[in-house]
Write a protein that holds these residues in place. Sequence first.
Motif, PDB file in Angstrom:
ATOM      1  N   LEU A 116       0.823  -1.214   0.000  1.00 18.81           N
ATOM      2  CA  LEU A 116       0.000   0.000   0.000  1.00 18.81           C
ATOM      3  C   LEU A 116       0.857   1.263   0.000  1.00 18.81           C
ATOM      4  N   TRP A 117       2.003   1.228   0.676  1.00 20.77           N
ATOM      5  CA  TRP A 117       2.883   2.400   0.643  1.00 20.77           C
ATOM      6  C   TRP A 117       3.480   2.593  -0.749  1.00 20.77           C
ATOM      7  N   VAL A 118       3.779   1.491  -1.438  1.00 22.31           N
ATOM      8  CA  VAL A 118       4.234   1.607  -2.829  1.00 22.31           C
ATOM      9  C   VAL A 118       3.125   2.197  -3.694  1.00 22.31           C
ATOM     10  N   ALA A 119       1.894   1.756  -3.468  1.00 22.49           N
ATOM     11  CA  ALA A 119       0.757   2.309  -4.209  1.00 22.49           C
ATOM     12  C   ALA A 119       0.599   3.803  -3.935  1.00 22.49           C
ATOM     13  N   LEU A 138       2.936  10.089  -7.913  1.00 23.51           N
ATOM     14  CA  LEU A 138       3.531  10.228  -9.239  1.00 23.51           C
ATOM     15  C   LEU A 138       2.462  10.448 -10.307  1.00 23.51           C
ATOM     16  N   SER A 139       1.347   9.760 -10.194  1.00 29.69           N
ATOM     17  CA  SER A 139       0.278   9.924 -11.187  1.00 29.69           C
ATOM     18  C   SER A 139      -0.299  11.333 -11.167  1.00 29.69           C
ATOM     19  N   ASN A 140      -0.408  11.937  -9.991  1.00 28.47           N
ATOM     20  CA  ASN A 140      -0.921  13.309  -9.910  1.00 28.47           C
ATOM     21  C   ASN A 140       0.008  14.291 -10.607  1.00 28.47           C
ATOM     22  N   MET A 141       1.309  14.066 -10.466  1.00 24.45           N
ATOM     23  CA  MET A 141       2.260  14.956 -11.135  1.00 24.45           C
ATOM     24  C   MET A 141       2.247  14.747 -12.650  1.00 24.45           C
ATOM     25  N   LEU A 142       2.196  13.497 -13.096  1.00 23.71           N
ATOM     26  CA  LEU A 142       2.259  13.214 -14.528  1.00 23.71           C
ATOM     27  C   LEU A 142       0.976  13.623 -15.253  1.00 23.71           C
ATOM     28  N   LEU A 143      -0.151  13.562 -14.578  1.00 22.30           N
ATOM     29  CA  LEU A 143      -1.403  13.976 -15.212  1.00 22.30           C
ATOM     30  C   LEU A 143      -1.470  15.484 -15.418  1.00 22.30           C
ATOM     31  N   SER A 144      -0.574  16.222 -14.790  1.00 20.84           N
ATOM     32  CA  SER A 144      -0.526  17.679 -14.967  1.00 20.84           C
ATOM     33  C   SER A 144       0.524  18.095 -15.989  1.00 20.84           C
ATOM     34  N   THR A 145       1.098  17.142 -16.698  1.00 18.63           N
ATOM     35  CA  THR A 145       2.107  17.426 -17.719  1.00 18.63           C
ATOM     36  C   THR A 145       1.494  17.228 -19.106  1.00 18.63           C
ATOM     37  N   PRO A 146       2.196  17.649 -20.175  1.00 18.61           N
ATOM     38  CA  PRO A 146       1.675  17.422 -21.532  1.00 18.61           C
ATOM     39  C   PRO A 146       1.665  15.958 -21.962  1.00 18.61           C
ATOM     40  N   PRO A 171      -0.085  12.987 -20.555  1.00 19.39           N
ATOM     41  CA  PRO A 171      -0.968  12.332 -19.572  1.00 19.39           C
ATOM     42  C   PRO A 171      -0.950  10.814 -19.653  1.00 19.39           C
ATOM     43  N   LEU A 172      -0.412  10.262 -20.750  1.00 16.04           N
ATOM     44  CA  LEU A 172      -0.358   8.806 -20.863  1.00 16.04           C
ATOM     45  C   LEU A 172       0.392   8.194 -19.688  1.00 16.04           C
ATOM     46  N   TYR A 173       1.505   8.806 -19.315  1.00 14.87           N
ATOM     47  CA  TYR A 173       2.302   8.259 -18.227  1.00 14.87           C
ATOM     48  C   TYR A 173       1.577   8.404 -16.888  1.00 14.87           C
ATOM     49  N   GLY A 174       0.757   9.448 -16.762  1.00 12.44           N
ATOM     50  CA  GLY A 174      -0.067   9.570 -15.562  1.00 12.44           C
ATOM     51  C   GLY A 174      -1.087   8.455 -15.470  1.00 12.44           C
ATOM     52  N   GLY A 175      -1.685   8.096 -16.621  1.00 14.03           N
ATOM     53  CA  GLY A 175      -2.613   6.978 -16.633  1.00 14.03           C
ATOM     54  C   GLY A 175      -1.936   5.665 -16.294  1.00 14.03           C
ATOM     55  N   LEU A 176      -0.724   5.462 -16.805  1.00 10.60           N
ATOM     56  CA  LEU A 176       0.019   4.240 -16.480  1.00 10.60           C
ATOM     57  C   LEU A 176       0.374   4.185 -14.998  1.00 10.60           C
ATOM     58  N   ALA A 177       0.728   5.339 -14.420  1.00 12.94           N
ATOM     59  CA  ALA A 177       1.030   5.375 -12.988  1.00 12.94           C
ATOM     60  C   ALA A 177      -0.221   5.080 -12.166  1.00 12.94           C
ATOM     61  N   LEU A 178      -1.371   5.546 -12.648  1.00 18.26           N
ATOM     62  CA  LEU A 178      -2.619   5.264 -11.947  1.00 18.26           C
ATOM     63  C   LEU A 178      -2.980   3.783 -12.046  1.00 18.26           C
ATOM     64  N   LEU A 179      -2.713   3.183 -13.205  1.00 18.78           N
ATOM     65  CA  LEU A 179      -2.910   1.737 -13.340  1.00 18.78           C
ATOM     66  C   LEU A 179      -2.006   0.971 -12.382  1.00 18.78           C
ATOM     67  N   THR A 180      -0.763   1.415 -12.254  1.00  9.86           N
ATOM     68  CA  THR A 180       0.164   0.763 -11.334  1.00  9.86           C
ATOM     69  C   THR A 180      -0.299   0.919  -9.888  1.00  9.86           C
ATOM     70  N   THR A 181      -0.858   2.088  -9.569  1.00 11.65           N
ATOM     71  CA  THR A 181      -1.411   2.298  -8.229  1.00 11.65           C
ATOM     72  C   THR A 181      -2.489   1.273  -7.920  1.00 11.65           C
ATOM     73  N   GLY A 182      -3.428   1.109  -8.853  1.00 12.73           N
ATOM     74  CA  GLY A 182      -4.482   0.124  -8.646  1.00 12.73           C
ATOM     75  C   GLY A 182      -3.953  -1.286  -8.547  1.00 12.73           C
ATOM     76  N   ALA A 183      -2.921  -1.603  -9.326  1.00 11.34           N
ATOM     77  CA  ALA A 183      -2.350  -2.951  -9.293  1.00 11.34           C
ATOM     78  C   ALA A 183      -1.738  -3.253  -7.927  1.00 11.34           C
TER      79      ALA A 183
END
Length: 320
Positions: free
Chosen positions: A184-187, A193-201, A203-215
């Motif tokens: 859970l701490w890794v998640a 990381l997903s919050n930071m990447l979703l605010s960049t040009p 957003p694909l990497y933000g979505g991947l980070a969010l998928l990793t969070t859920g995993a």
Amino acid sequence: MTLWNGVLPFYPQSRHAAGFSVPLLIVILVFLALAASFLLILPGIRGHSRWFWLVRILLSLFIGAEIVAVHFSAEWFVGKVNTDTSYKAFSAERVRARVGLLVGLEGINITLTGTPVLQLNETIDYNEQFTWRLKENFAGEYANALEKGLPDPVLYLAEKFTPSSPCGLYHKYHLAGHYASALLWVAFCFWLLSNMLLSTPAPLYGGLALLTTGAFVLLAIFSWASISTVPLCPLRLGSSALTTQYGTAFWVTLATGILCLFLGGAVVSLHYVRPSALRTLLDQSAEDCSQARGGSPLILGNPLQKQAGLPDLKYITTNL
């Protein structure tokens, strides 16, 4: 001969309400303060994007708060039973009470509430916590409970979770809670990381980070659920048996993991199917996006042309 006829006195310190956790309260207050701060600046956002940012920020704060808060919740495995049981050691007196067992990632919480609360000229309302964190000594806490003279139901359940108990519950739940907490701490790190990447040009990497969070959240769920395949040691209190089941923290964490997978999958899918819609959804400039795709013309002209008295020339227009 002691003052209580050979029976150890009960501890005099004040008791707190069952299920009350100070770290959990602190986590909730911190994330509520962040949500309130965003609501204060919400009126400064113009147009319909105001409601999009409201949903986006509140969803993100909910995911982060849930991942942190469940570490301090004792409701991963819960069980309650109403029974007629013995109350004190070396005594034949019995009481009618509700006994509760709450198992969390860091320990167990045992509650004993009389029905009614006032019985045998005493207030029967106990809430005891025994932890197995890395620096905590579960066996030592159990020994202190014996010295305090806690009621029989509390000592009986606590003894089942001691390292020396033949039930082996301590090692199973300790390891499961340790691995679930680490995942859970890794998640939580990937959530940041997903919050930071979703605010960049990108957003694909933000979505991947969010998928990793859920995993990682679901991996924590599976690591905790692995102990459910092990037969639980019988827990009998008087004439009744205490049975356990998954608690609120378990189901909310499972729902959060599925939510992260859904949101991350939506971002990744939109990136490949409709990237323009994704950029508009994330409130990025449509003009910058069109220039990045090469769809807007670039007009070149000389601003000093009229000052030098040169003949009128056509502007050069080109597409990048």
